[in-house]
Design a protein around this motif. Structure first.
Motif, PDB file in Angstrom:
ATOM      1  N   SER A   1      -2.755   1.481  -0.039  1.00 57.99           N
ATOM      2  CA  SER A   1      -3.293   0.889   1.354  1.00 57.99           C
ATOM      3  C   SER A   1      -3.584   2.141   2.142  1.00 57.99           C
ATOM      4  O   SER A   1      -4.581   2.159   3.212  1.00 57.99           O
ATOM      5  CB  SER A   1      -2.310  -0.173   1.827  1.00 57.99           C
ATOM      6  OG  SER A   1      -2.135  -1.075   1.160  1.00 57.99           O
TER       7      SER A   1
ATOM      8  N   ALA B   1      -2.315  -9.166  -1.488  1.00 54.01           N
ATOM      9  CA  ALA B   1      -1.669  -9.442  -0.001  1.00 54.01           C
ATOM     10  C   ALA B   1      -1.732 -10.970   0.434  1.00 54.01           C
ATOM     11  O   ALA B   1      -0.852 -11.849   0.604  1.00 54.01           O
ATOM     12  CB  ALA B   1      -2.329  -8.791   1.197  1.00 54.01           C
TER      13      ALA B   1
ATOM     14  N   LEU C   1      -1.618  -4.167   5.814  1.00 53.33           N
ATOM     15  CA  LEU C   1      -1.505  -4.355   4.183  1.00 53.33           C
ATOM     16  C   LEU C   1      -0.261  -3.470   3.896  1.00 53.33           C
ATOM     17  O   LEU C   1       0.458  -3.872   3.183  1.00 53.33           O
ATOM     18  CB  LEU C   1      -2.726  -3.756   3.559  1.00 53.33           C
ATOM     19  CG  LEU C   1      -3.704  -4.754   3.734  1.00 53.33           C
ATOM     20  CD1 LEU C   1      -4.942  -3.991   2.942  1.00 53.33           C
ATOM     21  CD2 LEU C   1      -3.469  -5.939   3.042  1.00 53.33           C
TER      22      LEU C   1
END
Length: 638
Positions: free
Chosen positions: A88, A130, A59
Motif C-alpha cells: 500500500s 480491503a 489502506l
C-alpha cells in the motif's frame, strides 16, 4: 475447505492492538486526520495527489487493524498483512512521485508504462481485498462482477454487449483518471465525510453523546415505553453524525437494548426498535449518513438544499417509529423507567445544554452558505470551545489527539467501500450500463410509472445490502438514477428516492446488516429483528413515493402546497401507525377497521383532492366500525 471458503467470503475482525504498535498506529491515524484538515482547509493541493496519499495511508492502516478473516490474529498483523501494508505504501509513493507525469499524459492516447501497469494492478488487488475485509463478500462480489463485465462483457449478445475493453484501457480509466477508483465516492470520503465524522467523534468524546442520551431520557424515559423512546431519540441524534446504522446500533444499542429487556420488552422487539431508530439516523439532516455529501458532489445540487429537503421526510420517519413504539407499549402494558432512574430535564440542560450550540453553529453555517468542508470545521471548533467551558467536559491535548485517531480508524471501512464503489461506477460509465439498465426497467414495467418506481426501489435495496450508506447510495444512483430521471422527475426527487431505499437496505431482510449487529446484543434472531424493524419504519417505504408524487414534502413549491403536503402526511403517518399496530386507546378487534385506517393513512400521505375525500370516507367508516372510538366520540360531543 470450509476455512478457505470462510476466509474468502467473510469479513475480517477488528484487532486489539497493544503496546508500541498500538501507539504507533494511533499516532499515524491522528496524523492522517491532521493532514485531511490541512489539505482541505489551509493549503491547496492537487485533488488526485491528495486522494492517492490518503488512500495509501488508509489502506495501510486497514491491513494493520483488520484481520484477513474472522479467525485471524487479534493481537498483531500477520506476515501477509505486513506485505499488504508495505505494498500500500509503495503503490501510494509511486503514484505520488509520478503524479506530475500522470496529470500531463493524455488518457488512452499515451500508453501506460510497465511500472504503471504493475502499480495500478496492485492497487486494484489491494482495494478489492480491503473491501472484502471490511464490508464483506456482498460489495466485493459486485466489484468482481463489474470488473469481469468490463473485461469480457463485449462477448455478450444483444444490448448488454459493448465494444471490447482491453486490460490496459480498463486500468487507464480506473486508476489514472477521476472516473474510476479516484472518483466521487473516494473524493467525498477524503473531504466532507471525513470532517463530519470528525465532528461527531469530537462531540461524543467531549460528552455530547451522553448529554443527548440523558436529554432523551429526561424527555421520554418515564413515559409508557420510555426505554424504547429513549432509543428512538438518542439513536436518531447519534446516527445522523455516525453515518452508519450498524455502528449506531452497536454504540447506543449496547445501552438501550438491555434496559428495554429489563422492563419487559421481548428480545426481538428491543432489537427492532434500536435497528429502526439507528437506520433512520442516516436519513436525518444535517449529515444524513454522509450520503448527502456524495449526492451534492454527484448531482451538483447544493448541500444546503439537500439538507433542507431531507427535514420533513426524516421527521415523518421518526414520528412513525415513535408513535408505533408508544402504541405498542400501551398495547403490551410496557411501562417507562422509574422516576429515580431518569434525570430531570432542568439538571440535564444545566450540565450539558451547551452541547446544543455546536448543532446550532452547524445549522447557521449551512444557512449562511458555507461549503460542507467549512461547516464541518466550524462545528468541530465549536465543540472544542463549548467543551472548554466546564472542567468536566474540557478536552485535553491527549483527548484531542485520541479523537483525531479514532476519526481516521472509523473511516477506514467507509474509505474501502467508497473506493470499491468508484470501481463499479467507472465500470458502469465505461460500458454505458446505466442507460441499458433504464431500458430493461421500462421493458419490465411497460407504461406503468408505479411499477417502474417499485422495481427501482427494489434494485436500490438490493444494491445497498451489506454496504455503508455512502457507497449504497452512489451505486444505486448510477444504476437506477437514469431510470428515474427519464420519468420526468427532478434530480432532487430522483436522488432522494434512491437515498431512502439505499439506506433502508440496512434493515431490510434477508441481509439487514444492522439487524445482525443488534442480534448479538439482543440475543435474538436477526430475521425477527429485521422484520420487526421494517414494521416499525413502514412509513419510510411509502414516503419516497409521496415526494415523487409531489415535491411539497421536500419543501419545494408554494407555501400552500408545502403546508398541505406536510399536514396531510402527518395525519397519514398517525393513521398508518394505528393500522399497523392495531391499537388506538384499545385493541382494534375488527380487521375492517385496521384496513380502513391503513387505506386512509396511505391516501393522506400521497394527497390529492380526490384522495383526501376517499381517505375521510375510509376514516369515518373505520371509526364507525370501532365501538370504543365511537363511544369516545359521542362522549366528547356530549
Amino acid at each position: 475447505m470450509s476455512k478457505i471458503l470462510l476466509l474468502l467470503t467473510g469479513t475480517g475482525a477488528k484487532r486489539n492492538l497493544t503496546g508500541k504498535l498500538s501507539m504507533a498506529v494511533h499516532g499515524c491515524a491522528a496524523l492522517v486526520a491532521l493532514s485531511v484538515i490541512y489539505t482541505t482547509t489551509i493549503i491547496y493541493i492537487d485533488l488526485y495527489v491528495m486522494m492517492v496519499v490518503f488512500l495509501s495511508a488508509m489502506l495501510a492502516l486497514l491491513f494493520i487493524n483488520v484481520s484477513a478473516g474472522p479467525g485471524g490474529r487479534q493481537d498483531r498483523p500477520s506476515l501477509l498483512d505486513w506485505c499488504f501494508v508495505v505494498a500500500s505504501i509503495i503503490v501510494g509513493a509511486y503514484f505520488f512521485v509520478e503524479s506530475q507525469r500522470i496529470a500531463e499524459r493524455i488518457t488512452l492516447f499515451d500508453p501506460l508504462e510497465t511500472p504503471d501497469l504493475l502499480a495500478a494492478s496492485a492497487l486494484l488487488v489491494l482495494t478489492i481485498e480491503a473491501t472484502r475485509r471490511t464490508v464483506g463478500f456482498g460489495l466485493t462480489s459486485v466489484v468482481l462482477v463489474f470488473v469481469a463485465y468490463n473485461l469480457w462483457g463485449h462477448s455478450l449478445p444483444g444490448a448488454f454487449g459493448f465494444r471490447e475493453v482491453s486490460y490496459n484501457h480498463f486500468l487507464d480509466i480506473m486508476m489514472f483518471t477521476s472516473d474510476g477508483l479516484f472518483g466521487v465516492p473516494l473524493r467525498v470520503a477524503a473531504t466532507y465525510a471525513f470532517l463530519f465524522v470528525m465532528f461527531g467523534t469530537f462531540l461524543s468524546k467531549a460528552g455530547g453523546a451522553e448529554f443527548f442520551y440523558n436529554l432523551s431520557s429526561a424527555i421520554a424515559g418515564s413515559k409508557p415505553g420510555g426505554p424504547a423512546k429513549i432509543a428512538v431519540i438518542s439513536s436518531g441524534l447519534y446516527g445522523t453524525m455516525s453515518g452508519s446504522p450498524t455502528s449506531d446500533v452497536v454504540t447506543t444499542g449496547s445501552v438501550t437494548i438491555p434496559i428495554m429487556q429489563r422492563l419487559g420488552y421481548s428480545k426481538p422487539l428491543s432489537g427492532s426498535v434500536e435497528v429502526a431508530a439507528s437506520t433512520g439516523g442516516s436519513l436525518l439532516p444535517p449529515v444524513m449518513g454522509s450520503a448527502a455529501f456524495i449526492m451534492a458532489e454527484y448531482t451538483g445540487i447544493e448541500y444546503r438544499d439537500i439538507v433542507i429537503a431531507g427535514i420533513v421526510p426524516a421527521l415523518l420517519y421518526f414520528l412513525c417509529v415513535y408513535v408505533q413504539v408508544h402504541l405498542r407499549s400501551q398495547k403490551l402494558g410496557l411501562k417507562g423507567l422509574p422516576k429515580d432512574e431518569t434525570p430531570s430535564l432542568q439538571e440535564t440542560l444545566k450540565n450539558g445544554g451547551l452541547f446544543i450550540l455546536p448543532l446550532v453553529a452547524l445549522s447557521v453555517a449551512l444557512v449562511m452558505g458555507y461549503s460542507p468542508t467549512y461547516v464541518a470545521v466550524i462545528a468541530t471548533v465549536s465543540v472544542l470551545v463549548v467543551s472548554a467551558v466546564r472542567p468536566s467536559t474540557r478536552m485535553s491535548l491527549k483527548a484531542i489527539w485520541d479523537a483525531l485517531a479514532v476519526t481516521t480508524l472509523r473511516m477506514v471501512s467507509v474509505v474501502a467501500a467508497c473506493a470499491a464503489a468508484g470501481l463499479v461506477i467507472g465500470g458502469i460509465s465505461m460500458t454505458g450500463l446505466g442507460g441499458k439498465f433504464a431500458e430493461l426497467v421500462f421493458m419490465l414495467a411497460g407504461d406503468s410509472t408505479v411499477i417502474a418506481l417499485v422495481i427501482s426501489a427494489m434494485l436500490a435495496i438490493i444494491l445497498g445490502m451489506g454496504m455503508p450508506t455512502p457507497s449504497a447510495f452512489i451505486l444505486a444512483a448510477v444504476l437506477v438514477g437514469p431510470t428515474l430521471l427519464s420519468m420526468d422527475l427532478s434530480v432532487l426527487q430522483a436522488n432522494m428516492f434512491i437515498l431512502y431505499f439505499a439506506v433502508l437496505s440496512a434493515m431490510t431482510p434477508p441481509v439487514a446488516v444492522a439487524a445482525f449487529a443488534a442480534s448479538a446484543i439482543a440475543d435474538a434472531k436477526p430475521l425477527e429483528i429485521a422484520t420487526g424493524a421494517v414494521r416499525l419504519a413502514i412509513t419510510a417505504f411509502i414516503v419516497p413515493f409521496a415526494f415523487v408524487h409531489g415535491e411539497g414534502l421536500l419543501l419545494v413549491g408554494s407555501w400552500i402546497d408545502i403546508a398541505v403536503s406536510c399536514i396531510s402526511a402527518v395525519v397519514g403517518v398517525l393513521l398508518l401507525s394505528v393500522a399497523v399496530e392495531g391499537f388506538w386507546r384499545q385493541r382494534l378487534t375488527k380487521p375492517f377497521a385496521r384496513v380502513g385506517f391503513g387505506v386512509a393513512g396511505l391516501l393522506f400521505i400521497m394527497p390529492s383532492w380526490w384522495a383526501v375525500v376517499v381517505a375521510l370516507v375510509c376514516l369515518t367508516l373505520a371509526i364507525a366500525a370501532t365501538p370504543h372510538l365511537r363511544l369516545h366520540r359521542s362522549k366528547m360531543q356530549a
